[in-house]
Design a protein around this motif. Structure first.
Motif, mmCIF file in Angstrom:
data_model
loop_
_atom_site.group_PDB
_atom_site.id
_atom_site.type_symbol
_atom_site.label_atom_id
_atom_site.label_comp_id
_atom_site.label_asym_id
_atom_site.label_seq_id
_atom_site.Cartn_x
_atom_site.Cartn_y
_atom_site.Cartn_z
ATOM 1 N N PHE A 1 -42.816 24.345 37.550
ATOM 2 C CA PHE A 1 -43.629 24.711 38.720
ATOM 3 C C PHE A 1 -43.220 26.054 39.313
ATOM 4 O O PHE A 1 -43.732 26.460 40.344
ATOM 5 C CB PHE A 1 -43.535 23.614 39.789
ATOM 6 N N TYR A 2 -42.263 26.720 38.672
ATOM 7 C CA TYR A 2 -41.788 28.016 39.180
ATOM 8 C C TYR A 2 -42.790 29.109 38.784
ATOM 9 O O TYR A 2 -43.255 29.143 37.649
ATOM 10 C CB TYR A 2 -40.413 28.314 38.565
ATOM 11 N N LYS A 3 -43.132 29.988 39.737
ATOM 12 C CA LYS A 3 -44.084 31.063 39.424
ATOM 13 C C LYS A 3 -43.435 32.440 39.473
ATOM 14 O O LYS A 3 -43.600 33.254 38.573
ATOM 15 C CB LYS A 3 -45.257 31.044 40.419
ATOM 16 N N SER A 4 -42.730 32.738 40.603
ATOM 17 C CA SER A 4 -42.083 34.046 40.716
ATOM 18 C C SER A 4 -40.997 33.960 41.788
ATOM 19 O O SER A 4 -40.939 32.996 42.557
ATOM 20 C CB SER A 4 -43.103 35.124 41.075
ATOM 21 N N ALA A 5 -40.164 35.009 41.832
ATOM 22 C CA ALA A 5 -38.965 34.953 42.679
ATOM 23 C C ALA A 5 -39.273 35.145 44.161
ATOM 24 O O ALA A 5 -38.491 34.729 45.021
ATOM 25 C CB ALA A 5 -37.981 36.018 42.219
ATOM 26 N N GLY A 6 -40.407 35.767 44.479
ATOM 27 C CA GLY A 6 -40.708 36.167 45.855
ATOM 28 C C GLY A 6 -40.482 35.069 46.888
ATOM 29 O O GLY A 6 -39.942 35.319 47.975
ATOM 30 N N ALA A 7 -40.851 33.844 46.546
ATOM 31 C CA ALA A 7 -40.772 32.735 47.507
ATOM 32 C C ALA A 7 -39.326 32.449 47.925
ATOM 33 O O ALA A 7 -39.101 31.756 48.925
ATOM 34 C CB ALA A 7 -41.381 31.485 46.877
ATOM 35 N N PHE A 8 -38.344 32.963 47.178
ATOM 36 C CA PHE A 8 -36.947 32.604 47.445
ATOM 37 C C PHE A 8 -36.158 33.741 48.100
ATOM 38 O O PHE A 8 -34.933 33.667 48.223
ATOM 39 C CB PHE A 8 -36.268 32.162 46.134
ATOM 40 N N ALA A 9 -36.872 34.778 48.520
ATOM 41 C CA ALA A 9 -36.197 35.958 49.082
ATOM 42 C C ALA A 9 -35.286 35.559 50.242
ATOM 43 O O ALA A 9 -35.682 34.804 51.130
ATOM 44 C CB ALA A 9 -37.243 36.971 49.552
ATOM 45 N N GLY A 10 -34.050 36.048 50.191
ATOM 46 C CA GLY A 10 -33.089 35.836 51.281
ATOM 47 C C GLY A 10 -32.449 34.456 51.303
ATOM 48 O O GLY A 10 -31.631 34.160 52.170
ATOM 49 N N GLN A 11 -32.779 33.585 50.351
ATOM 50 C CA GLN A 11 -32.242 32.226 50.370
ATOM 51 C C GLN A 11 -31.027 32.098 49.456
ATOM 52 O O GLN A 11 -30.696 33.009 48.703
ATOM 53 C CB GLN A 11 -33.325 31.251 49.911
ATOM 54 N N LYS A 12 -30.390 30.930 49.546
ATOM 55 C CA LYS A 12 -29.277 30.672 48.629
ATOM 56 C C LYS A 12 -29.763 29.653 47.589
ATOM 57 O O LYS A 12 -30.138 28.526 47.943
ATOM 58 C CB LYS A 12 -28.077 30.149 49.404
ATOM 59 N N VAL A 13 -29.792 30.077 46.348
ATOM 60 C CA VAL A 13 -30.469 29.300 45.309
ATOM 61 C C VAL A 13 -29.499 28.903 44.201
ATOM 62 O O VAL A 13 -28.754 29.743 43.681
ATOM 63 C CB VAL A 13 -31.616 30.135 44.671
ATOM 64 N N LEU A 14 -29.533 27.615 43.837
ATOM 65 C CA LEU A 14 -28.751 27.148 42.693
ATOM 66 C C LEU A 14 -29.694 26.980 41.505
ATOM 67 O O LEU A 14 -30.665 26.216 41.583
ATOM 68 C CB LEU A 14 -28.091 25.795 43.008
ATOM 69 N N VAL A 15 -29.424 27.708 40.430
ATOM 70 C CA VAL A 15 -30.208 27.554 39.200
ATOM 71 C C VAL A 15 -29.410 26.623 38.284
ATOM 72 O O VAL A 15 -28.230 26.875 38.015
ATOM 73 C CB VAL A 15 -30.443 28.922 38.517
ATOM 74 N N VAL A 16 -30.055 25.543 37.813
ATOM 75 C CA VAL A 16 -29.361 24.573 36.963
ATOM 76 C C VAL A 16 -29.936 24.657 35.550
ATOM 77 O O VAL A 16 -31.152 24.538 35.373
ATOM 78 C CB VAL A 16 -29.549 23.123 37.481
ATOM 79 N N GLY A 17 -29.069 24.848 34.552
ATOM 80 C CA GLY A 17 -29.524 24.836 33.161
ATOM 81 C C GLY A 17 -29.142 26.107 32.429
ATOM 82 O O GLY A 17 -29.410 27.204 32.913
ATOM 83 N N GLU A 18 -28.559 25.920 31.240
ATOM 84 C CA GLU A 18 -27.996 27.062 30.517
ATOM 85 C C GLU A 18 -28.883 27.508 29.349
ATOM 86 O O GLU A 18 -28.435 28.177 28.438
ATOM 87 C CB GLU A 18 -26.580 26.745 30.030
ATOM 88 N N GLY A 19 -30.158 27.130 29.391
ATOM 89 C CA GLY A 19 -31.065 27.545 28.320
ATOM 90 C C GLY A 19 -31.788 28.838 28.672
ATOM 91 O O GLY A 19 -31.436 29.528 29.641
ATOM 92 N N ASN A 20 -32.829 29.140 27.908
ATOM 93 C CA ASN A 20 -33.594 30.370 28.141
ATOM 94 C C ASN A 20 -34.306 30.368 29.489
ATOM 95 O O ASN A 20 -34.349 31.390 30.167
ATOM 96 C CB ASN A 20 -34.603 30.568 27.014
ATOM 97 N N SER A 21 -34.865 29.221 29.882
ATOM 98 C CA SER A 21 -35.556 29.168 31.175
ATOM 99 C C SER A 21 -34.576 29.480 32.293
ATOM 100 O O SER A 21 -34.869 30.270 33.191
ATOM 101 C CB SER A 21 -36.147 27.781 31.443
ATOM 102 N N GLY A 22 -33.404 28.839 32.260
ATOM 103 C CA GLY A 22 -32.399 29.050 33.308
ATOM 104 C C GLY A 22 -31.991 30.510 33.382
ATOM 105 O O GLY A 22 -31.953 31.110 34.469
#
Ligand code: FAD
Length: 348
Positions: A151-172
């Motif tokens: 459901f991820y589209k682009s980074a803009g929605a997360f500007a200024g936030q603290k984000v944890l990305v989970v997963g060591e594959g290509n998507s991550g």
């Protein structure tokens, strides 16, 4: 009453349609999307292929050359839509198949647009419809935002936030690369991320995968350690993220709490958002009336043919049903063999 119904309207279903053109079979594709392009319609805006156009084509018609090193998502969708028109593929959409069941000598296909029936079925529904999130303790207690990469589209929605990305594959790696430009990020992994050499792209991977496949067919040993096929491809955005020093894995998470996560070393950290880039199962829920499935949606198969349900084939589900069949260049082989089997079976 059709000879064959193909469920799905993405690249795998189109590859099957290509080989059906001169068979004389009466067939139709049922796709639940409003438009052409399959899962590519839902991918994130910046997603590109791993290989140049000439290495990414469906059977019969090369993908037009791209002005980018690797074709963009929009170019892939355009190619798939034009491919569908070019070969006049009969698609009914949007038609969502809820259940397929066996009735005497035919399959009954229940959809939101009524009932269809056919003598044979090819399921080509991909994985995008079945996002997988691991069962990390406390996940339901998190009060911030959780999102799967589906459901991820682009980074803009997360500007200024603290984000944890989970997963060591290509998507991550790809999502981390772009979110880290606008947000503070950490990277949760289960094992150390494995990066491919900078000059290895989808072309090399496909050649290595082919060599491995043929060696296995001949019963010969093959050392594929050098290029792990699931390893991270160093596309330009990932290379750029490496140069900024953000491609560093923080570690494994032990649990999630209301405000963030507890790392495996016991340290707690707060996050606003958790982005789960943790892969997919198989979108085969519509086949449940036909027999048992495992937790990922797999059922017993012999190649693409169902091992338990005569008249049912499954195409495009990657390593499960066909070597490299989750890619445009790989699915052609699987589709061709499947159509031969279907023609024989329906001709009985
Ligand atoms: P899909 O494209 O998912 O099509 C299936 C269709 O069936 C969809 O339209 C779906 O909505 C529909 N459907 C599902 N269930 C039902 C139902 N019950 N009733 C009716 N319709 C239904 N591929 C490449 O070839 N090259 C690459 O370089 C590449 N890179 C990738 C990079 C990343 C990071 C990711 C995540 C994927 C990449 N892929 C690549 C893979 C590609 O996106 C998918 O594997 C591909 O879309 C699968 O095609 P498909 O036709 O099998 O399934």
């Amino acid at each position: 009453m059709y000879d064959l119904i193909i469920i799905g309207g993405g690249q795998s279903a189109l590859a099957c349609a290509y080989y059906l053109r001169r068979t004389g079979l009466r067939y139709v594709l049922l796709d639940n999307q409003p438009d052409c392009g399959g899962a590519w319609q839902h991918a994130w805006d910046s997603l590109t292929l791993f290989s140049p156009a000439e290495q990414s084509s469906l059977p019969g018609w090369w993908m037009p050359k791209s002005s980018h090193p690797f074709p963009t998502r929009a170019e892939v969708i355009d190619y798939l839509c034009r491919y569908e028109q070019r070969y006049e593929v009969p698609v009914h959409r949007p038609v969502d198949v809820s259940a397929v069941s066996r009735q005497a000598d035919r399959f009954q296909v229940d959809t939101n647009q009524g009932r269809y029936s056919a003598r044979a079925i090819i399921s080509a529904t991909g994985t995008w419809g079945k996002p997988f999130i691991p069962d990390v303790p406390g996940r339901e207690t998190f009060e911030g935002m959780q999102l799967h990469s589906a459901f991820y589209k682009s980074a803009g929605a997360f500007a200024g936030q603290k984000v944890l990305v989970v997963g060591e594959g290509n998507s991550g790696a790809q999502i981390l690369a772009e979110v880290s430009k606008v947000a503070t990020t950490a990277w949760a992994v289960r094992r150390t991320p494995q990066f491919l050499p900078d000059d290895v792209d989808g072309r090399v991977l496909f050649n290595v995968a082919s060599a491995k496949y043929y060696a296995e067919q001949r019963g010969e040993p093959f050392d594929a350690k050098k290029f792990g096929l699931g390893n991270i491809v160093m596309i330009p955005s990932v290379l750029e993220a490496r140069s900024r020093g953000v491609l560093k894995a923080t570690g494994q998470i032990a649990s999630v709490n209301q405000t963030g996560v507890v790392w495996a070393n016991g340290k707690e950290e707060e996050f606003d958002v958790i982005l789960w880039c943790t892969g997919f199962g198989y979108a085969t829920g519509h086949l449940r009336p036909l027999g048992r499935q495992d937790e990922r949606g797999r059922m017993p198969t012999d190649g693409t043919r169902s091992a338990e349900v005569p008249g049912l084939w499954l195409v495009g589900y990657g390593g499960w049903t066909g070597f490299a069949s989750a890619t445009m260049i790989g699915v052609g082989r699987s589709a061709q063999r499947t159509v031969k089997e279907v023609v024989q079976w329906v001709g009985k």
